[in-house]
Design a protein around this motif. Structure first.
Motif, PDB file in Angstrom:
ATOM      1  N   UNK A   1       0.797  -1.231   0.000  1.00 35.93           N
ATOM      2  CA  UNK A   1       0.000   0.000   0.000  1.00 35.93           C
ATOM      3  C   UNK A   1       0.828   1.277   0.000  1.00 35.93           C
ATOM      4  N   UNK A   2       2.151   1.144   0.022  1.00 37.40           N
ATOM      5  CA  UNK A   2       2.997   2.329   0.159  1.00 37.40           C
ATOM      6  C   UNK A   2       3.807   2.597  -1.104  1.00 37.40           C
ATOM      7  N   UNK A   3       3.811   3.856  -1.508  1.00 34.79           N
ATOM      8  CA  UNK A   3       4.693   4.345  -2.565  1.00 34.79           C
ATOM      9  C   UNK A   3       5.618   5.382  -1.953  1.00 34.79           C
ATOM     10  N   UNK A   4       6.910   5.263  -2.195  1.00 36.11           N
ATOM     11  CA  UNK A   4       7.890   6.221  -1.675  1.00 36.11           C
ATOM     12  C   UNK A   4       8.441   7.027  -2.844  1.00 36.11           C
ATOM     13  N   UNK A   5       8.389   8.334  -2.730  1.00 38.33           N
ATOM     14  CA  UNK A   5       8.914   9.204  -3.792  1.00 38.33           C
ATOM     15  C   UNK A   5       9.963  10.147  -3.211  1.00 38.33           C
ATOM     16  N   UNK A   6      11.246   9.858  -3.424  1.00 34.82           N
ATOM     17  CA  UNK A   6      12.297  10.774  -2.973  1.00 34.82           C
ATOM     18  C   UNK A   6      12.417  11.980  -3.907  1.00 34.82           C
ATOM     19  N   UNK A   7      13.329  12.889  -3.593  1.00 36.55           N
ATOM     20  CA  UNK A   7      13.567  14.102  -4.376  1.00 36.55           C
ATOM     21  C   UNK A   7      12.284  14.920  -4.570  1.00 36.55           C
ATOM     22  N   UNK A   8      11.444  14.927  -3.561  1.00 34.36           N
ATOM     23  CA  UNK A   8      10.131  15.581  -3.656  1.00 34.36           C
ATOM     24  C   UNK A   8       9.984  16.611  -2.545  1.00 34.36           C
ATOM     25  N   UNK A   9      10.214  17.875  -2.872  1.00 36.33           N
ATOM     26  CA  UNK A   9      10.110  18.952  -1.889  1.00 36.33           C
ATOM     27  C   UNK A   9       8.659  19.427  -1.848  1.00 36.33           C
ATOM     28  N   UNK A  10       7.977  19.178  -0.755  1.00 32.08           N
ATOM     29  CA  UNK A  10       6.594  19.633  -0.628  1.00 32.08           C
ATOM     30  C   UNK A  10       6.617  21.139  -0.378  1.00 32.08           C
ATOM     31  N   UNK A  11       6.036  21.867  -1.303  1.00 30.51           N
ATOM     32  CA  UNK A  11       6.057  23.326  -1.207  1.00 30.51           C
ATOM     33  C   UNK A  11       4.824  23.889  -0.508  1.00 30.51           C
ATOM     34  N   UNK A  12       3.715  23.156  -0.594  1.00 28.65           N
ATOM     35  CA  UNK A  12       2.531  23.634   0.118  1.00 28.65           C
ATOM     36  C   UNK A  12       1.488  22.527   0.204  1.00 28.65           C
ATOM     37  N   UNK A  13       0.648  22.664   1.206  1.00 30.61           N
ATOM     38  CA  UNK A  13      -0.534  21.817   1.322  1.00 30.61           C
ATOM     39  C   UNK A  13      -1.646  22.490   0.518  1.00 30.61           C
ATOM     40  N   UNK A  14      -2.279  21.724  -0.358  1.00 32.38           N
ATOM     41  CA  UNK A  14      -3.387  22.260  -1.157  1.00 32.38           C
ATOM     42  C   UNK A  14      -4.646  22.323  -0.292  1.00 32.38           C
ATOM     43  N   UNK A  15      -5.337  23.461  -0.325  1.00 28.10           N
ATOM     44  CA  UNK A  15      -6.439  23.697   0.612  1.00 28.10           C
ATOM     45  C   UNK A  15      -7.678  24.179  -0.126  1.00 28.10           C
ATOM     46  N   UNK A  16      -8.809  23.559   0.151  1.00 24.48           N
ATOM     47  CA  UNK A  16     -10.108  23.964  -0.386  1.00 24.48           C
ATOM     48  C   UNK A  16     -10.796  24.825   0.670  1.00 24.48           C
ATOM     49  N   UNK A  17     -10.850  26.137   0.427  1.00 28.60           N
ATOM     50  CA  UNK A  17     -11.371  27.041   1.461  1.00 28.60           C
ATOM     51  C   UNK A  17     -12.881  26.910   1.642  1.00 28.60           C
ATOM     52  N   UNK A  18     -13.568  26.352   0.654  1.00 28.13           N
ATOM     53  CA  UNK A  18     -15.016  26.150   0.805  1.00 28.13           C
ATOM     54  C   UNK A  18     -15.308  24.947   1.695  1.00 28.13           C
ATOM     55  N   UNK A  19     -14.585  23.861   1.455  1.00 28.37           N
ATOM     56  CA  UNK A  19     -14.780  22.649   2.258  1.00 28.37           C
ATOM     57  C   UNK A  19     -13.962  22.674   3.548  1.00 28.37           C
ATOM     58  N   UNK A  20     -13.040  23.626   3.643  1.00 29.85           N
ATOM     59  CA  UNK A  20     -12.149  23.745   4.802  1.00 29.85           C
ATOM     60  C   UNK A  20     -11.394  22.437   5.045  1.00 29.85           C
ATOM     61  N   UNK A  21     -10.907  21.898   3.961  1.00 23.32           N
ATOM     62  CA  UNK A  21     -10.143  20.647   3.996  1.00 23.32           C
ATOM     63  C   UNK A  21      -8.954  20.763   3.049  1.00 23.32           C
ATOM     64  N   UNK A  22      -7.904  20.027   3.375  1.00 26.08           N
ATOM     65  CA  UNK A  22      -6.797  19.884   2.437  1.00 26.08           C
ATOM     66  C   UNK A  22      -7.203  18.910   1.347  1.00 26.08           C
ATOM     67  N   UNK A  23      -6.691  19.115   0.158  1.00 27.79           N
ATOM     68  CA  UNK A  23      -6.976  18.203  -0.955  1.00 27.79           C
ATOM     69  C   UNK A  23      -5.746  17.435  -1.402  1.00 27.79           C
ATOM     70  N   UNK A  24      -4.593  17.760  -0.828  1.00 26.39           N
ATOM     71  CA  UNK A  24      -3.348  17.091  -1.192  1.00 26.39           C
ATOM     72  C   UNK A  24      -2.180  18.024  -0.985  1.00 26.39           C
TER      73      UNK A  24
END
Length: 561
Positions: free
Chosen positions: A253-276
């Motif tokens: 169930x796990x995928x590992x992706x190196x060399x991946x700098x997370x720049x931001x959490x994607x946010x849906x301001x209407x649902x008040x939830x992160x989307x990825x």
């Protein structure tokens, strides 16, 4: 996964990230683990695991070129030939020091789980209540009993060695047999008990080095090589590579992706939830988006804070989780580099086995029970007794056969210990984005505005004087106290910045490590800590992560997030 969609995304692959990936994958979620650095494969990539000092061109000492390139790492022990390249370079990932802050980072799969000191202690009941009792910062939203079963759970899996000592100040756990104290330490433990009428204790260090094998994890017990920071091909200590990652991968169930700098959490301001999350691929400089139902931030305290600050800025100027005004504040470390050393007479006919990768521990005794000081909280000591070896300087035997014969025998016994003190959470100790300075990839960097305050300075006097007093009362010779150069960050125990709390107006996270403003975002690394205690924090990160992952999956099933 098709279209880059997963059930869960875990950012970071260190101690807490490995646990998040394992727990979520074992519970059936399709998980993507994102690591900003390179991959390091267990065993194969431990390139220096069998090297000794004489195998290195400069005998494992930092060269002048290395010191010029690494102005931060050179400040302490991490700069050497054997681990060069394991600690992140200031050249590619700089930061700004409004006040001095020594930030030692491990940007690779496994993170600092390959480099950590492995000392593993539980916070005690008082640690979770002290803020409320003393009116400091905010109250923890959980108590010891909330975390105790999760301490049990992670200790059993990780393989923690230690004794059950029956001390309220240092709760017992689920341990493999302890790494034994050597003959001098055992004797001094008795002397300390007698000198202080049973109120102070020298106990076996509790560490994530196994004394018994775990065949179900393909891990062998510690070989007493004391080369842990080079990667252990035996799996003798807990790391992501040897422990949590193989289990997570085995689920499929796990995928590992190196060399991946997370720049931001994607946010849906209407649902008040992160989307990825959005990432920058550090090899091709391309931007990608990955979608998920939940996001776990486990990039280490300050990097998780950086990601939150860089997210949802169209909703909050200060970033996701900043509505309380506390994001980036209340940064803590353990202040140390203060203690004592002494010579131990006798025991010339005694020695010890191998290179034990742990030592003894003296649990906190200040501001505990009836003891009251002119500061709050306390400290513990880590140390060891040993005999000098072949590399000692024997001035009177400086050449020829006499020198060789002298160095073939062990030298005199000595003992040393360093205190680790609690640093209080303080709103003024903060980090924030400096958008004027960029890293190698054009991303804004953190600026550090953190310092120890009056309470820590007052505590440091006792940290040295108590060490001297204990050694003198044990009857040791040439007792020498010291208070060496310390700056926040040197403890490599950075904590805070996105603290847990009971009220969204004064904290970033709730009792289950959810961001108040985005309940499908969980932060379970050091950023979540509401206070620091004086014990090494990594075991608490593990327990918080396992607890939060269990909660997240249950909430997903209920449709609440």
């Amino acid at each position: 996964m098709a279209d880059n969609v997963y059930d869960a995304i875990v950012v970071g692959s260190g101690i807490s990230g490995g646990w998040a990936a394992k727990e979520l994958a074992e519970k059936g979620l399709k998980v993507l683990m994102l690591e900003r650095g390179r991959n390091i494969e267990h065993i194969k990539d431990y390139v220096n695991a069998h090297n000794e000092a004489w195998n290195y061109p400069h005998r494992d000492v930092a060269t002048q070129e290395m010191k010029a390139l690494e102005p931060v790492i050179k400040r302490d022990y991490p700069l050497n030939e054997s681990t060069y390249g394991m600690w992140e370079s200031h050249q590619t990932s700089p930061y700004v020091e409004k006040k001095r802050f020594d930030w030692y980072r491990g940007y690779h799969v496994g993170g600092r789980s390959l480099l950590w000191g492995r000392q593993s202690y539980r916070l005690n009941e008082e640690d979770f209540m002290a803020n409320a009792k003393e009116g400091i910062a905010v109250d923890w939203p959980i108590r010891y009993n909330d975390l105790a079963p999760w301490y049990d759970y992670v200790e059993r899996f990780a393989g923690i060695s230690g004794n059950r000592d029956g001390l309220d100040v240092l709760p017992d756990g689920q341990y493999q047999p302890a790494m034994p104290l050597n003959v001098v330490e055992k004797d001094l433990a008795k002397r300390l008990q007698k000198a202080f009428k049973g109120t102070r204790h020298i106990i076996n260090g509790r560490c994530a080095n196994m004394t018994e094998p775990k065949p179900e994890q393909n891990r062998v017990n510690c070989q007493y090589r004391n080369k842990c920071w080079l990667g252990c091909p035996f799996g003798g200590y807990f790391s992501t590579q040897s422990s949590t990652l193989p289990v997570a991968m085995a689920t499929g169930n796990l995928t590992v992706r190196p060399f991946s700098i997370v720049t931001r959490v994607l946010y849906d301001k209407d649902k008040k939830r992160a989307t990825g999350v959005e990432i920058l691929d550090s090899e091709n400089n391309q931007t990608y988006e990955f979608k998920s139902k939940i996001v776990f931030l486990n990039a280490s305290a300050l990097n998780s804070v950086w990601m939150l600050m860089n997210s949802a800025t169209d909703v909050w100027d200060g970033g996701l989780g900043s509505s309380s005004g506390e994001l980036g504040h209340n940064i803590m470390d353990h202040h140390f580099r203060v203690g004592a050393s002494a010579d131990v007479e006798g025991f010339e006919d005694k020695y010890y086995y191998g290179r034990r990768p742990s030592g003894f521990y003296i649990p906190r005794f200040r501001n505990w029970g009836d003891d009251k000081r002119d500061y709050v909280r306390g400290f513990g000591y880590q140390g060891s007794a040993s005999r000098t070896g072949w590399n000692r300087n024997v001035a009177e035997m400086g050449i020829g056969a006499d020198l060789k014969n002298t160095l073939s025998e062990p030298g005199s016994w000595s003992i040393g210990m360093t205190a680790f003190g609690e640093m209080l959470p303080n709103h003024d100790n903060k980090v924030y984005l400096n958008k004027a300075q960029k890293d190698k990839w054009g991303l804004p960097v953190l600026e550090m505005d953190v310092e120890i305050k009056e309470n820590e300075y007052a505590m440091r006097k006792d940290m040295m004087n108590d060490a001297v007093e204990m050694f003198e009362k044990m009857g040791l010779k040439n007792v020498r106290g010291y208070d060496a150069d310390y700056a926040p960050g040197m403890g490599i125990h950075e904590m805070g910045g996105a603290r847990m709390g009971r009220d969204p107006k004064s904290s970033v996270l709730n009792a289950h490590n959810q961001v108040w403003d985005a309940p499908n975002v969980f932060v379970t690394d050091g950023a979540a800590m509401t206070s620091a205690s004086c014990v090494n924090p990594s075991l608490t990160y593990m327990a918080l992560t396992a607890r939060a992952a269990n909660f997240a999956v249950e909430e997903l099933k209920k449709g609440n997030i």
